[in-house]
Design a protein around this motif. Structure first.
Motif, PDB file in Angstrom:
ATOM      1  N   UNK A  77       0.817  -1.221   0.000  1.00 17.96           N
ATOM      2  CA  UNK A  77       0.000   0.000   0.000  1.00 17.96           C
ATOM      3  C   UNK A  77       0.842   1.258   0.000  1.00 17.96           C
ATOM      4  N   UNK A  78       1.912   1.278   0.810  1.00 14.31           N
ATOM      5  CA  UNK A  78       2.786   2.449   0.849  1.00 14.31           C
ATOM      6  C   UNK A  78       3.487   2.646  -0.484  1.00 14.31           C
ATOM      7  N   UNK A  79       3.963   1.556  -1.077  1.00 10.08           N
ATOM      8  CA  UNK A  79       4.625   1.646  -2.377  1.00 10.08           C
ATOM      9  C   UNK A  79       3.664   2.169  -3.439  1.00 10.08           C
ATOM     10  N   UNK A  80       2.417   1.709  -3.358  1.00 12.14           N
ATOM     11  CA  UNK A  80       1.411   2.132  -4.325  1.00 12.14           C
ATOM     12  C   UNK A  80       1.131   3.624  -4.189  1.00 12.14           C
ATOM     13  N   UNK A  81       1.018   4.097  -2.951  1.00  7.13           N
ATOM     14  CA  UNK A  81       0.766   5.525  -2.719  1.00  7.13           C
ATOM     15  C   UNK A  81       1.928   6.362  -3.221  1.00  7.13           C
ATOM     16  N   UNK A  82       3.151   5.865  -2.992  1.00  4.23           N
ATOM     17  CA  UNK A  82       4.340   6.582  -3.461  1.00  4.23           C
ATOM     18  C   UNK A  82       4.350   6.649  -4.982  1.00  4.23           C
ATOM     19  N   UNK A  83       3.911   5.582  -5.623  1.00  8.32           N
ATOM     20  CA  UNK A  83       3.865   5.545  -7.085  1.00  8.32           C
ATOM     21  C   UNK A  83       2.866   6.559  -7.627  1.00  8.32           C
ATOM     22  N   UNK A  84       1.714   6.678  -6.930  1.00 10.34           N
ATOM     23  CA  UNK A  84       0.705   7.641  -7.353  1.00 10.34           C
ATOM     24  C   UNK A  84       1.242   9.061  -7.272  1.00 10.34           C
ATOM     25  N   UNK A  85       1.959   9.368  -6.179  1.00 14.56           N
ATOM     26  CA  UNK A  85       2.551  10.695  -6.004  1.00 14.56           C
ATOM     27  C   UNK A  85       3.580  10.957  -7.084  1.00 14.56           C
ATOM     28  N   UNK A  86       4.430   9.961  -7.359  1.00 12.72           N
ATOM     29  CA  UNK A  86       5.460  10.116  -8.391  1.00 12.72           C
ATOM     30  C   UNK A  86       4.833  10.379  -9.756  1.00 12.72           C
ATOM     31  N   UNK A  87       3.783   9.623 -10.079  1.00 14.05           N
ATOM     32  CA  UNK A  87       3.110   9.796 -11.365  1.00 14.05           C
ATOM     33  C   UNK A  87       2.494  11.188 -11.469  1.00 14.05           C
ATOM     34  N   UNK A  88       1.878  11.625 -10.398  1.00 15.61           N
ATOM     35  CA  UNK A  88       1.237  12.941 -10.378  1.00 15.61           C
ATOM     36  C   UNK A  88       2.267  14.053 -10.569  1.00 15.61           C
ATOM     37  N   UNK A  93       0.582   4.436 -20.024  1.00 17.61           N
ATOM     38  CA  UNK A  93      -0.244   3.682 -20.950  1.00 17.61           C
ATOM     39  C   UNK A  93      -1.726   3.953 -20.760  1.00 17.61           C
ATOM     40  N   UNK A  94      -2.104   4.334 -19.562  1.00 15.79           N
ATOM     41  CA  UNK A  94      -3.507   4.609 -19.245  1.00 15.79           C
ATOM     42  C   UNK A  94      -3.929   5.931 -19.873  1.00 15.79           C
ATOM     43  N   UNK A  95      -4.859   5.893 -20.789  1.00 15.57           N
ATOM     44  CA  UNK A  95      -5.291   7.103 -21.488  1.00 15.57           C
ATOM     45  C   UNK A  95      -5.992   8.099 -20.562  1.00 15.57           C
ATOM     46  N   UNK A  96      -6.433   7.626 -19.412  1.00 18.64           N
ATOM     47  CA  UNK A  96      -7.138   8.509 -18.476  1.00 18.64           C
ATOM     48  C   UNK A  96      -6.239   8.986 -17.342  1.00 18.64           C
ATOM     49  N   UNK A  97      -4.925   8.800 -17.480  1.00 20.37           N
ATOM     50  CA  UNK A  97      -4.003   9.105 -16.386  1.00 20.37           C
ATOM     51  C   UNK A  97      -4.106  10.561 -15.929  1.00 20.37           C
ATOM     52  N   UNK A  98      -4.115  11.490 -16.877  1.00 18.89           N
ATOM     53  CA  UNK A  98      -4.150  12.908 -16.510  1.00 18.89           C
ATOM     54  C   UNK A  98      -5.483  13.253 -15.868  1.00 18.89           C
ATOM     55  N   UNK A  99      -6.567  12.735 -16.422  1.00 19.10           N
ATOM     56  CA  UNK A  99      -7.890  12.992 -15.851  1.00 19.10           C
ATOM     57  C   UNK A  99      -8.002  12.392 -14.451  1.00 19.10           C
ATOM     58  N   UNK A 100      -7.390  11.247 -14.242  1.00 19.99           N
ATOM     59  CA  UNK A 100      -7.449  10.599 -12.931  1.00 19.99           C
ATOM     60  C   UNK A 100      -6.797  11.484 -11.867  1.00 19.99           C
ATOM     61  N   UNK A 101      -5.671  12.086 -12.192  1.00 18.24           N
ATOM     62  CA  UNK A 101      -4.923  12.862 -11.207  1.00 18.24           C
ATOM     63  C   UNK A 101      -5.402  14.313 -11.097  1.00 18.24           C
ATOM     64  N   UNK A 102      -5.908  14.891 -12.199  1.00 20.43           N
ATOM     65  CA  UNK A 102      -6.222  16.329 -12.192  1.00 20.43           C
ATOM     66  C   UNK A 102      -7.653  16.670 -12.605  1.00 20.43           C
ATOM     67  N   UNK A 103      -8.415  15.678 -13.013  1.00 21.64           N
ATOM     68  CA  UNK A 103      -9.838  15.834 -13.355  1.00 21.64           C
ATOM     69  C   UNK A 103     -10.077  16.597 -14.650  1.00 21.64           C
ATOM     70  N   UNK A 104      -9.354  17.708 -14.883  1.00 18.47           N
ATOM     71  CA  UNK A 104      -9.576  18.506 -16.090  1.00 18.47           C
ATOM     72  C   UNK A 104      -8.314  19.294 -16.417  1.00 18.47           C
ATOM     73  N   UNK A 105      -8.272  19.812 -17.623  1.00 13.62           N
ATOM     74  CA  UNK A 105      -7.130  20.637 -18.020  1.00 13.62           C
ATOM     75  C   UNK A 105      -7.089  21.925 -17.207  1.00 13.62           C
ATOM     76  N   UNK A 106      -8.258  22.490 -16.932  1.00 12.46           N
ATOM     77  CA  UNK A 106      -8.319  23.721 -16.142  1.00 12.46           C
ATOM     78  C   UNK A 106      -7.715  23.507 -14.761  1.00 12.46           C
ATOM     79  N   UNK A 107      -8.036  22.356 -14.153  1.00 11.31           N
ATOM     80  CA  UNK A 107      -7.484  22.058 -12.833  1.00 11.31           C
ATOM     81  C   UNK A 107      -5.986  21.816 -12.919  1.00 11.31           C
ATOM     82  N   UNK A 108      -5.533  21.176 -13.981  1.00  7.54           N
ATOM     83  CA  UNK A 108      -4.099  20.949 -14.171  1.00  7.54           C
ATOM     84  C   UNK A 108      -3.368  22.287 -14.274  1.00  7.54           C
ATOM     85  N   UNK A 109      -3.919  23.230 -15.038  1.00  7.96           N
ATOM     86  CA  UNK A 109      -3.304  24.551 -15.173  1.00  7.96           C
ATOM     87  C   UNK A 109      -3.220  25.232 -13.802  1.00  7.96           C
ATOM     88  N   UNK A 110      -4.297  25.135 -13.025  1.00 12.32           N
ATOM     89  CA  UNK A 110      -4.304  25.748 -11.703  1.00 12.32           C
ATOM     90  C   UNK A 110      -3.209  25.164 -10.813  1.00 12.32           C
TER      91      UNK A 110
END
Length: 222
Positions: free
Chosen positions: A4-15, A46-63
């Motif tokens: 679980x800790x490794x998985x959480x660290x991976x999510x942070x790294x990806x983000x 590889x996940x086409x929804x990766x950016x949406x998963x972490x930031x929900x939208x482009x506007x939120x990513x810009x913010x």
């Protein structure tokens, strides 16, 4: 047990990876010139929804990119505020005060590749995104400049408060765009002696501040 800790660290790294790629691409091509699909491709996700998963939208990513950039700059702005609060006599001298106020931009730019990219992003933000960029500048820089405003007004009494605020906005934009276009200096062969000399960076810093402070002061004799 550590999965679980490794998985959480991976999510942070990806983000963070996606955030930094977005910063680089926005700085190079502008916000409108970059798609979420392009950011994902550059990240190797590889996940086409990766950016949406972490930031929900482009506007939120810009913010969030804006928050990251302001966080980087705010480190130096807080240091400038702290130094100014000491009430040192040297900050009653125009050139030294101007250096203190605008040095955070130069220090961020000179801090490394990420700092330079942050400045380039700010430059893009101010002229390519219209009101969004201008609102950002006002929201961030008005509180920063407020600490210096009374002293600036005392030193430049020939300007009304409104005129001085206008000149400060011009000076901030000049500092950001000048640093963002600094690579132009490296391609001018006639400037190579300045760039390559031992104290070249120090001299360029002095000239940078001299240019900004002269524009802000105008024709006043201080």
């Amino acid at each position: 047990m550590n999965k679980p800790a490794d998985s959480a660290h991976s999510v942070v790294d990806t983000r963070e990876q996606l955030l930094r790629i977005a910063l680089n691409e926005f700085a190079r091509h502008g916000i409108e010139g970059v798609t979420l699909s392009k950011i994902r491709q550059l990240s190797g996700q590889g996940n086409r929804s990766a950016v949406h998963y972490h930031f929900k939208s482009k506007e939120r990513l810009v913010e969030e990119v804006v928050d990251f950039v302001t966080g980087q700059l705010d480190v130096y702005c807080k240091q400038a505020h702290a130094e100014f609060a000491l009430g040192l006599p040297e900050h009653r001298e125009w050139t030294r005060l101007s250096e203190l106020i605008f040095d955070p931009f130069l220090r961020l730019f000179a801090s490394g590749e990420t700092g330079a990219t942050c400045i380039q992003f700010l430059s893009r933000l101010t002229w390519q995104t219209g009101e969004q960029g201008q609102r950002f500048l006002t929201r961030f820089f008005n509180p920063y400049m407020a600490a210096f405003a009374p002293t600036l007004q005392q030193m430049l009494p020939h300007y009304s408060e409104t005129q001085l605020r206008f000149k400060i906005h011009l000076a901030v934009n000049t500092a950001i765009h000048g640093l963002a276009d600094f690579s132009m200096v490296m391609h001018d062969e006639r400037l190579l002696p300045l760039v390559s000399q031992a104290d070249g960076p120090k001299e360029m810093r002095r000239l940078f501040h001299d240019y900004i402070s002269a524009g802000l002061k105008g024709n006043a004799t201080l």
